[in-house]
Design a protein around this motif. Structure first.
Motif, PDB file in Angstrom:
ATOM      1  N   PRO A 232       0.973  -1.352   0.075  1.00 43.81           N
ATOM      2  CA  PRO A 232      -0.065  -0.156   0.163  1.00 43.81           C
ATOM      3  C   PRO A 232       0.895   1.270   0.134  1.00 43.81           C
ATOM      4  O   PRO A 232       0.369   2.228  -0.523  1.00 43.81           O
ATOM      5  CB  PRO A 232      -0.897  -0.036   1.263  1.00 43.81           C
ATOM      6  CG  PRO A 232      -0.322  -1.391   1.904  1.00 43.81           C
ATOM      7  CD  PRO A 232       0.861  -1.922   1.265  1.00 43.81           C
ATOM      8  N   VAL A 233       2.076   1.187   0.656  1.00 44.42           N
ATOM      9  CA  VAL A 233       2.863   2.360   0.773  1.00 44.42           C
ATOM     10  C   VAL A 233       4.404   1.700   0.385  1.00 44.42           C
ATOM     11  O   VAL A 233       4.795   0.628   0.818  1.00 44.42           O
ATOM     12  CB  VAL A 233       3.010   3.070   2.132  1.00 44.42           C
ATOM     13  CG1 VAL A 233       1.670   3.828   2.067  1.00 44.42           C
ATOM     14  CG2 VAL A 233       3.031   2.251   3.043  1.00 44.42           C
ATOM     15  N   LEU A 234       5.128   2.627  -0.037  1.00 47.57           N
ATOM     16  CA  LEU A 234       6.619   2.365  -0.348  1.00 47.57           C
ATOM     17  C   LEU A 234       7.310   3.190   0.766  1.00 47.57           C
ATOM     18  O   LEU A 234       7.264   4.439   0.906  1.00 47.57           O
ATOM     19  CB  LEU A 234       7.108   2.918  -1.777  1.00 47.57           C
ATOM     20  CG  LEU A 234       6.286   1.754  -2.820  1.00 47.57           C
ATOM     21  CD1 LEU A 234       6.677   2.078  -4.299  1.00 47.57           C
ATOM     22  CD2 LEU A 234       6.541   0.393  -2.394  1.00 47.57           C
ATOM     23  N   PHE A 235       8.325   2.456   1.330  1.00 51.51           N
ATOM     24  CA  PHE A 235       9.204   2.804   2.463  1.00 51.51           C
ATOM     25  C   PHE A 235      10.601   2.788   2.034  1.00 51.51           C
ATOM     26  O   PHE A 235      11.110   2.251   0.988  1.00 51.51           O
ATOM     27  CB  PHE A 235       9.220   1.799   3.635  1.00 51.51           C
ATOM     28  CG  PHE A 235       7.951   2.013   4.335  1.00 51.51           C
ATOM     29  CD1 PHE A 235       7.702   2.988   4.996  1.00 51.51           C
ATOM     30  CD2 PHE A 235       6.887   0.992   4.329  1.00 51.51           C
ATOM     31  CE1 PHE A 235       6.614   3.400   5.963  1.00 51.51           C
ATOM     32  CE2 PHE A 235       5.707   1.009   5.336  1.00 51.51           C
ATOM     33  CZ  PHE A 235       5.611   2.408   6.180  1.00 51.51           C
ATOM     34  N   TYR A 236      11.281   3.892   2.810  1.00 54.06           N
ATOM     35  CA  TYR A 236      12.617   3.704   2.984  1.00 54.06           C
ATOM     36  C   TYR A 236      13.260   2.316   2.516  1.00 54.06           C
ATOM     37  O   TYR A 236      12.883   1.634   3.213  1.00 54.06           O
ATOM     38  CB  TYR A 236      13.101   4.188   4.057  1.00 54.06           C
ATOM     39  CG  TYR A 236      14.603   4.245   4.493  1.00 54.06           C
ATOM     40  CD1 TYR A 236      15.425   5.019   3.755  1.00 54.06           C
ATOM     41  CD2 TYR A 236      15.183   3.626   5.394  1.00 54.06           C
ATOM     42  CE1 TYR A 236      16.680   4.978   3.641  1.00 54.06           C
ATOM     43  CE2 TYR A 236      16.473   3.539   5.656  1.00 54.06           C
ATOM     44  CZ  TYR A 236      17.187   4.178   5.057  1.00 54.06           C
ATOM     45  OH  TYR A 236      18.653   4.355   5.198  1.00 54.06           O
ATOM     46  N   LYS A 237      14.213   2.346   1.671  1.00 60.37           N
ATOM     47  CA  LYS A 237      14.986   1.162   1.205  1.00 60.37           C
ATOM     48  C   LYS A 237      14.278   0.047   0.184  1.00 60.37           C
ATOM     49  O   LYS A 237      14.663  -0.777   0.079  1.00 60.37           O
ATOM     50  CB  LYS A 237      15.572   0.462   2.517  1.00 60.37           C
ATOM     51  CG  LYS A 237      16.660   1.169   3.094  1.00 60.37           C
ATOM     52  CD  LYS A 237      17.677   0.250   3.334  1.00 60.37           C
ATOM     53  CE  LYS A 237      18.978   1.042   4.044  1.00 60.37           C
ATOM     54  NZ  LYS A 237      19.973   1.390   3.194  1.00 60.37           N
ATOM     55  N   ASP A 238      12.701   0.455   0.056  1.00 62.13           N
ATOM     56  CA  ASP A 238      12.117  -0.356  -0.916  1.00 62.13           C
ATOM     57  C   ASP A 238      12.661  -0.064  -2.238  1.00 62.13           C
ATOM     58  O   ASP A 238      13.351   1.165  -2.490  1.00 62.13           O
ATOM     59  CB  ASP A 238      10.656  -0.080  -0.885  1.00 62.13           C
ATOM     60  CG  ASP A 238       9.898  -0.679   0.112  1.00 62.13           C
ATOM     61  OD1 ASP A 238      10.465  -1.627   0.670  1.00 62.13           O
ATOM     62  OD2 ASP A 238       8.705  -0.215   0.594  1.00 62.13           O
ATOM     63  N   THR A 239      12.681  -1.122  -3.198  1.00 67.08           N
ATOM     64  CA  THR A 239      13.432  -0.664  -4.414  1.00 67.08           C
ATOM     65  C   THR A 239      12.312  -0.795  -5.709  1.00 67.08           C
ATOM     66  O   THR A 239      11.259  -1.631  -5.375  1.00 67.08           O
ATOM     67  CB  THR A 239      14.564  -1.630  -4.836  1.00 67.08           C
ATOM     68  OG1 THR A 239      13.955  -2.918  -4.829  1.00 67.08           O
ATOM     69  CG2 THR A 239      15.472  -1.451  -3.777  1.00 67.08           C
ATOM     70  N   ALA A 240      12.568  -0.252  -6.663  1.00 67.61           N
ATOM     71  CA  ALA A 240      11.805  -0.392  -7.967  1.00 67.61           C
ATOM     72  C   ALA A 240      12.739  -0.612  -9.012  1.00 67.61           C
ATOM     73  O   ALA A 240      13.960  -0.018  -8.988  1.00 67.61           O
ATOM     74  CB  ALA A 240      11.050   0.955  -8.209  1.00 67.61           C
TER      75      ALA A 240
END
Ligand SMILES: *[C@@H]1O[C@H](CO)[C@@H](O)[C@H](O)[C@H]1NC(C)=O
Ligand SMILES: *[C@@H]1O[C@H](CO)[C@@H](O)[C@H](O)[C@H]1NC(C)=O
Ligand SMILES: *[C@@H]1O[C@H](CO)[C@@H](O)[C@H](O)[C@H]1NC(C)=O
Ligand SMILES: *[C@@H]1O[C@H](CO)[C@@H](O)[C@H](O)[C@H]1NC(C)=O
Ligand SMILES: *[C@@H]1O[C@H](CO)[C@@H](O)[C@H](O)[C@H]1NC(C)=O
Ligand SMILES: *[C@@H]1O[C@H](CO)[C@@H](O)[C@H](O)[C@H]1NC(C)=O
Length: 355
Positions: A232-240
Motif C-alpha cells: 500500500p505504501v513504499l518505504f525507505y529502502k524499498d526498491t523499484a
C-alpha cells in the motif's frame, strides 16, 4: 679605702666601657629578620636573627651581643626556603614546576580523557605543605546513552561500570522502515556527554516524519515499465526496477531505492535507439575498429558513441570525428564520405594512414 688614683682609673675604665664603640645596623641576611632592628646598638645590646616564615636554618636562631669593638661577629646563619613534598608526577596528567620550594606555585593538567579533580595549581606554603591539596586526574565518563525513538543500540560496551570512558562509542540502528538522520555512531566527549544523537524517522502519522521515508509510487517511463512491491505504501529502502520496450534503452540505473528523503535515488527514463546511419563503414567503437553494419546491425543504443574516419585530401591522411546516438538521433560527421563499392580504385578513409 681606695687610693684616689685607682678611683680615677676605674672611673676612666667605666667611662670607656660605657662610651665603647657602637655597633652598626647589622648586614642584611637573605630571608631573615633581626630583632630589634636599629641604626646602631650600644655595646652589650643583644640582637636575635631568625629566618622569616617559610625559611629555615640549620642551627636555628642566632643571638649576638654588641661587643666593645663595635663590630658584629661573623654571622653564619643561612635561611633556606622550606621544601614541600615532591609533587612532580600526576597520574594521567602533567605537572608544571620550577622547584617545590616555598613560595613557588606548581600547576596541573590532565591528559586527554581525564579531568582535574581539584585545583589546577597549588602553592608551597610557609609550613611546607601544598595548598590546596594536590589534585587527581579522574577519567572522563559518560552515562549510558539515551536511545532515540525508533532506534536500537546495536553496539555499546560500557567499560566504566555502567558508564563509558572518554572516546567510547555507541552505534544505533533504526527499526525497520525507519531512516537514520545523522550519524549512527555517537562518541563520549571530553565534556562527559555524548555527541549528537541520530534520529530515526519513519512510519508515523506526523506528516513531516512521513515525508522522511515514504516514497511516492514511481512513475512509469515513456516506452518502458517499472516494477515495485505491491504494497500500500513504499518505504525507505524499498526498491523499484525499470526497464524499456524494445529499441529503447534505459538512461539511468535499472534499480532505484526509496531514499530517506522520501524520493527515489534516481529517475531513469527510456531513450530511443538510432537506426544505422550508414550502410557500411569502418568505425572505432570502444577503442576497436569495427564494421558498423555488423556491430550495430540492430541499430545503436542511446548513448553509444563511434568515431568515423575522414580524409584530409591535401595531406592525404585520415582523421576521426565522433558521433553519438542521443535519443534516436545520430549526426554523421560532415567530413565522412561513404565508400562506394563501385569506386574500387578509391581507398577508404579508414585505410589511409592517420594524420
Ligand atoms: C592512567 O594511569 C594509570 C596508572 O598509572 C595507567 O594504568 C593508565 O594506563 C593511565 N591511563 C591513560 C589513558 O594514560
Ligand atoms: C548498573 O546499572 C544497574 C541497573 O540500573 C545497577 O543495578 C547496577 O548497580 C549498576 N552498576 C554499577 C557498577 O553502577
Ligand atoms: C530492537 O531489537 C529488538 C531485538 O533485536 C527488537 O525486538 C526490537 O523490535 C528492536 N526495536 C527497535 C526500536 O528497533
Ligand atoms: C556537551 O557539553 C558541552 C559543555 O557543557 C556543551 O557545550 C555541548 O553542547 C554538549 N554536547 C551535546 C551534544 O549536548
Ligand atoms: C496513524 O493513524 C491511524 C488512523 O488514524 C492509527 O490507526 C494508527 O495507529 C496511527 N499510527 C501511529 C503510528 O500513530
Ligand atoms: C532527494 O531529496 C534530497 C533532499 O531534498 C535531495 O538532496 C536529493 O538530491 C534528492 N534526490 C534526487 C535523486 O532527486
Amino acid at each position: 679605702m681606695f687610693p684616689p688614683v685607682l678611683i680615677l682609673l676605674s672611673g676612666f675604665l667605666c667611662h670607656v666601657a660605657i662610651a665603647g664603640r657602637t655597633c652598626p645596623k647589622p648586614d642584611e641576611l637573605p630571608f631573615s629578620t633581626v630583632v630589634p632592628l636599629k641604626q646602631s646598638y650600644e655595646p652589650g645590646e643583644q640582637i636575635v636573627f631568625s629566618c622569616r616564615p617559610g625559611y629555615v636554618s640549620r642551627g636555628g636562631i642566632r643571638r649576638f651581643t654588641c661587643p666593645l669593638t663595635g663590630m658584629w661577629p661573623i654571622n653564619t646563619l643561612k635561611c633556606m626556603p622550606r621544601v614541600c613534598p615532591f609533587a612532580g608526577i600526576l597520574e594521567n596528567g602533567t605537572v608544571r614546576y620550577t622547584t617545590f620550594e616555598y613560595p613557588n606555585t606548581i600547576s596541573f593538567s590532565c591528559h586527554t580523557g581525564f579531568y582535574l579533580k581539584g585545583a589546577s595549581s597549588a602553592r608551597c606554603t610557609e609550613e611546607g605543605k601544598w595548598s590546596p591539596d594536590i589534585p587527581v586526574c579522574a577519567p572522563i565518563t559518560c552515562p549510558p546513552p539515551p536511545i532515540p525513538k525508533f532506534a536500537n543500540l546495536s553496539v555499546y560496551k560500557p567499560l566504566a561500570g555502567n558508564n563509558s570512558f572518554y572516546g567510547g562509542k555507541a552505534v544505533f540502528t533504526c527499526s525497520p522502515h525507519h531512516a537514520m538522520f545523522g550519524s549512527d555512531t555517537i562518541t563520549c566527549t571530553e565534556h562527559g556527554n555524548w555527541t549528537k544523537l541520530p534520529e530515526c524517522r519513519g512510519e508515523s502519522n506526523n506528516s513531516w516524519e512521513r515525508r522522511a521515508s515514504l516514497c511516492p509510487f514511481p512513475s512509469r517511463p515513456d516506452n518502458g515499465f517499472v516494477n515495485y512491491p505491491a504494497n500500500p505504501v513504499l518505504f525507505y529502502k524499498d526498491t523499484a526496477t525499470f526497464g524499456c520496450h524494445e529499441t529503447y534503452s534505459l538512461d539511468g540505473p535499472e534499480e532505484v531505492e526509496c531514499s530517506k528523503f522520501g524520493n527515489w535515488s534516481a529517475q531513469p527514463s527510456c531513450k530511443a535507439s538510432c537506426k544505422l546511419p550508414v550502410k557500411k563503414a569502418t568505425v572505432i567503437y570502444e577503442g576497436e575498429r569495427v564494421a558498423i553494419q555488423n556491430r550495430f546491425k540492430n541499430g545503436m543504443l542511446h548513448g553509444q558513441k563511434v568515431s568515423f574516419f575522414c580524409k584530409n585530401k591535401e595531406k592525404k591522411c585520415s582523421y576521426t570525428e565522433d558521433a553519438q546516438c542521443i535519443d534516436g538521433t545520430i549526426e554523421i560527421p560532415k567530413c565522412f564520405k561513404e565508400h562506394s563499392s563501385l569506386a574500387f580504385w578509391k581507398t577508404d578513409a579508414s585505410d589511409v594512414k592517420p594524420c
